[in-house]
Design an enzyme around this catalytic site. Structure first.
Site: not given
Ligand SMILES: NC(=O)c1ccc[n+]([C@@H]2O[C@H](COP(=O)([O-])OP(=O)(O)OC[C@H]3O[C@@H](n4cnc5c(N)ncnc54)[C@H](O)[C@@H]3O)[C@@H](O)[C@H]2O)c1
Ligand SMILES: O=C(O)C[C@H](O)C(=O)O
Ligand SMILES: [Mg+2]
Length: 628
Positions: A146, A199, A217, A288-289, A311-312, A348, A351, A467
């Site tokens: 994972y 993504r 997953k 997912e993603d 999930d996200d 924004a 997630a 991540n």
């Molecule tokens: N920990 C978890 O469980 C978990 C879950 C889901 C997603 N994530 C992580 O969250 C991240 C984002 O996922 P997403 O689906 O929202 O992606 P996304 O690409 O849709 O969104 C990214 C956001 O970040 C903003 N961004 C980019 N550069 C920036 C900066 N310099 N300053 C501030 N904001 C900035 C973008 O404008 C956009 O709004 C990924 O790395 C993903 O791995 C983690």
């Molecule tokens: O896959 C993960 O580890 C968490 C989340 O779903 C992500 O997209 O980052």
């Molecule tokens: Mg994900």
């Protein structure tokens, strides 16, 4: 004359080989190679579908032509790009040579990819043993199958691809999906994790290579939720990729075209949903993603009629809520103080917006669930994206972010404006929580963390949730060394705890949706709920929050250790079942009908027992031969 001689010799040699092949199956394939080279004579195969792919004599992997794929029920079981055998060998050699190069940018473990290969081979050979190993060593191997290693795997998937796992539906399969879905050998599928690869973690568009995330997953669905591995299906919907590097790579396994968009894109996803729900009406589909642009739209499109969730958007929101409530408790305050927290969110996307929406609803509920409470709760959030602070002056604002746009006048009074930088926002707002879901590694720079020292909280929380590892907004070492010992830290990918000296430990919590999605899926399955309601998601989050004891929270632990994930998942699933029953959504599962489920749900112990007894465990069954 010599031509005639050669032909006669070749013909009699062929006859000899064919004769031998009647008694020796090995010779069949040798004869096959020979005849193919000599005269394109076909080989008779008494197998179809996955049985062919798993037979080393007949398998051609990605080199099966499209007509052969159709003839042999292989359509959808291989990535869509048909390769020549030369390309296959080139792909293999590139991968072999890569072993000589140390994996860069990956997880801190330099052997992670090698470990993944070993585990993957075991997965292909013996599923029971694979899951036994994974469950017994989940803390050690979750980071391999994972996040974060799965990110590296996806990036290198074209090279790592050996035996296919899961199904591929591509833009080329339009009109065919309803029949293709029957190429999958299992009559029962409980869980599908589907991605379009647009993504993958914080790594961007990885096209068809994103299948790795669906596989990872589902590994957790089996290991943590005890979903039977024969009933899981990873799916990749390949509508093309906008990753120019992949498009230029002749060895890329996916469609070499730009992504479909608009109605064409939706038509593909609709067709996929119709196909899988027709064959398996009780399946649960986890999205997912998907890039944010589609994540919300697809969620709204399907969530009221299908057993699905994103999930996200939703899993992450629940985990973040549990963490945020933990952070309040860690400050020595009651959870009910949550609506007073000032929260700065960087990111924004699917997630970030998912989290602020859910956190706002939680605050509103705590404040009496009135319209006014819901309205005023939004003022606790400052959302910053790639263009800085989002205010109502933002042009072409994303409708999903709109409710959180700060009023410009009020921002002005705080010394902020449209597009203020993250550091300015942190300096002026002095938040209790700084939460990153931006995908930008190192975004919480020294300057930003220095600014957080001005937080009005006695114990500010830093959630660097992006991540994989290199995309985390900051490391725990940076957070503890710059902001100080008295903080709460959580990250999406695992980091080691930090030694603060004097026998003190700075806890590095893993705030990852892995704590919730397996329980959401399992609870939905066991309740037989036709949809996944907000209430079911909320119940899941609340149970995760309650799992941590007061003692642990005061030590800075806001998420339980991964080693407890099977037990956590059981509790979360039980909460989801109970909520589904309460909301009158539960229709029962197998021979437990809705009425019996209601009875079970009257007793806490009984629900937990019901869930536990329904979880698959990796034990070898006794096998008995029965003629087909
Ligand atoms: N920990 C978890 O469980 C978990 C879950 C889901 C997603 N994530 C992580 O969250 C991240 C984002 O996922 P997403 O689906 O929202 O992606 P996304 O690409 O849709 O969104 C990214 C956001 O970040 C903003 N961004 C980019 N550069 C920036 C900066 N310099 N300053 C501030 N904001 C900035 C973008 O404008 C956009 O709004 C990924 O790395 C993903 O791995 C983690
Ligand atoms: O896959 C993960 O580890 C968490 C989340 O779903 C992500 O997209 O980052
Ligand atoms: Mg994900």
């Amino acid at each position: 004359m010599s031509n005639f001689y050669n032909q006669t010799r070749a013909a009699s040699s062929l006859m000899r080989r064919l004769k031998r092949s009647l008694i020796n199956p090995t010779a069949v394939s040798r004869a096959r190679c020979f005849t193919t080279a000599e005269g394109h004579r076909p080989s008779l195969v008494h197998k179809r579908s996955l049985d062919i792919l798993h037979d080393p004599w007949f398998n051609k992997g990605t080199a099966f032509s499209m007509t052969e794929r159709d003839r042999l029920d292989l359509r959808g079981l291989l990535p869509p790009n048909v390769m020549s055998s030369e390309q296959q060998i080139e792909r293999f050699m590139v991968d072999l040579k890569r072993l000589e190069v140390q994996a860069r940018d990956g997880p801190s473990d330099p052997n992670a990819l090698a470990k993944w290969r070993i585990l993957n081979r075991l997965h292909d050979r013996n599923e029971t043993m694979y899951y036994k190993v994974l469950i017994a060593n989940i803390e050690e191997y979750a980071p391999i199958v994972y996040t974060p290693t799965v990110g590296l795997v996806c990036q290198n998937y074209s090279g790592l691809f050996r035996r296919p796992r899961g199904m591929y539906f591509s833009a080329e399969d339009r009109g065919e999906m309803m029949s293709m879905v029957y190429n999958w050998p299992a009559d029962q599928v409980d869980m599908i994790v589907v991605t379009d690869g647009s993504r993958i973690l914080g790594l961007g568009d990885l096209g068809v290579q994103g299948i790795g995330i669906a596989i990872g997953k589902l590994d957790l669905y089996v290991a943590a939720a005890g979903i039977n591995p024969q009933r899981v299906l990873p799916v990749m919907i390949d509508v093309g990729t906008n990753n120019e590097k992949l498009l230029k790579n002749p060895l890329y396994l996916g469609l070499q075209q730009h992504r479909l968009d608009g109605d064409e894109y939706i038509a593909v996803i609709d067709e996929f949903m119709e196909a899988v729900f027709t064959r398996w009406p009780n399946v649960i589909v986890q999205f997912e993603d998907f890039q944010s642009k589609w994540a919300f739209k697809l969620l709204q499109r399907y969530r009221n009629a299908h057993r699905m969730f994103n999930d996200d958007v939703q899993g992450t929101a629940g985990v973040a809520i549990a963490g945020l409530l933990g952070a309040v408790r860690a400050q020595g305050r009651p959870m009910i103080d949550f609506p007073k927290q000032k929260i700065v969110v960087a990111g924004a996307g699917s997630a970030g917006i998912g989290v602020v929406n859910a956190a706002r609803k939680t605050m509103a509920r705590m404040l009496g669930n009135t319209e006014h409470a819901f309205d005023s709760a939004k003022s606790q959030f400052w959302v910053v994206d790639a263009n800085g602070l989002i205010t109502d002056e933002r042009e072409n604002i994303d409708p999903d972010a709109l409710p959180f746009a700060r009023n410009t006048n009020e921002a002005g009074r705080q010394g902020l404006r449209e597009g203020s930088s993250l550091v300015e926002v942190v300096r002026q707002v002095r938040p209790d929580v700084l939460l990153g879901l931006s995908g930008v590694g190192g975004l919480f720079s020294k300057e930003v963390l220095e600014a957080l020292k001005g937080s009005t909280s006695a114990k500010p929380a830093i959630f660097a949730m992006s991540n994989p590892t290199k995309n985390a907004e900051c490391t725990p070492e940076e957070a503890f060394s710059i902001v100080g010992d008295n903080i709460i830290f959580a990250s999406g990918s695992p980091f080691r705890d930090v030694d603060l000296g004097n026998g003190q430990i700075g806890h590095s919590n893993q705030g990852n949706n892995m704590y919730l999605f397996p329980g959401i899926g399992l609870g939905t399955l066991l309740s037989g709920s036709r949809i996944i309601s907000d209430g079911m998601l909320q119940a899941a989050a609340e149970h995760l929050a309650a799992y941590i004891t007061e003692d642990e929270v005061l030590k800075g632990m806001i998420f339980p250790p991964i080693s407890k994930i099977r037990d956590i998942t059981k509790e979360v699933a039980a909460a989801v079942v109970k909520e589904a029953v309460e909301e009158d959504l539960a229709e029962g599962y197998r021979d437990i009908d809705a009425r019996e489920l209601q009875k079970i749900c009257q007793n806490e112990e009984e629900v937990l027992e019901y869930v536990e007894n329904s979880m698959w465990s990796p034990e070898y069954p006794t096998l008995v031969y029965k003629r087909g």
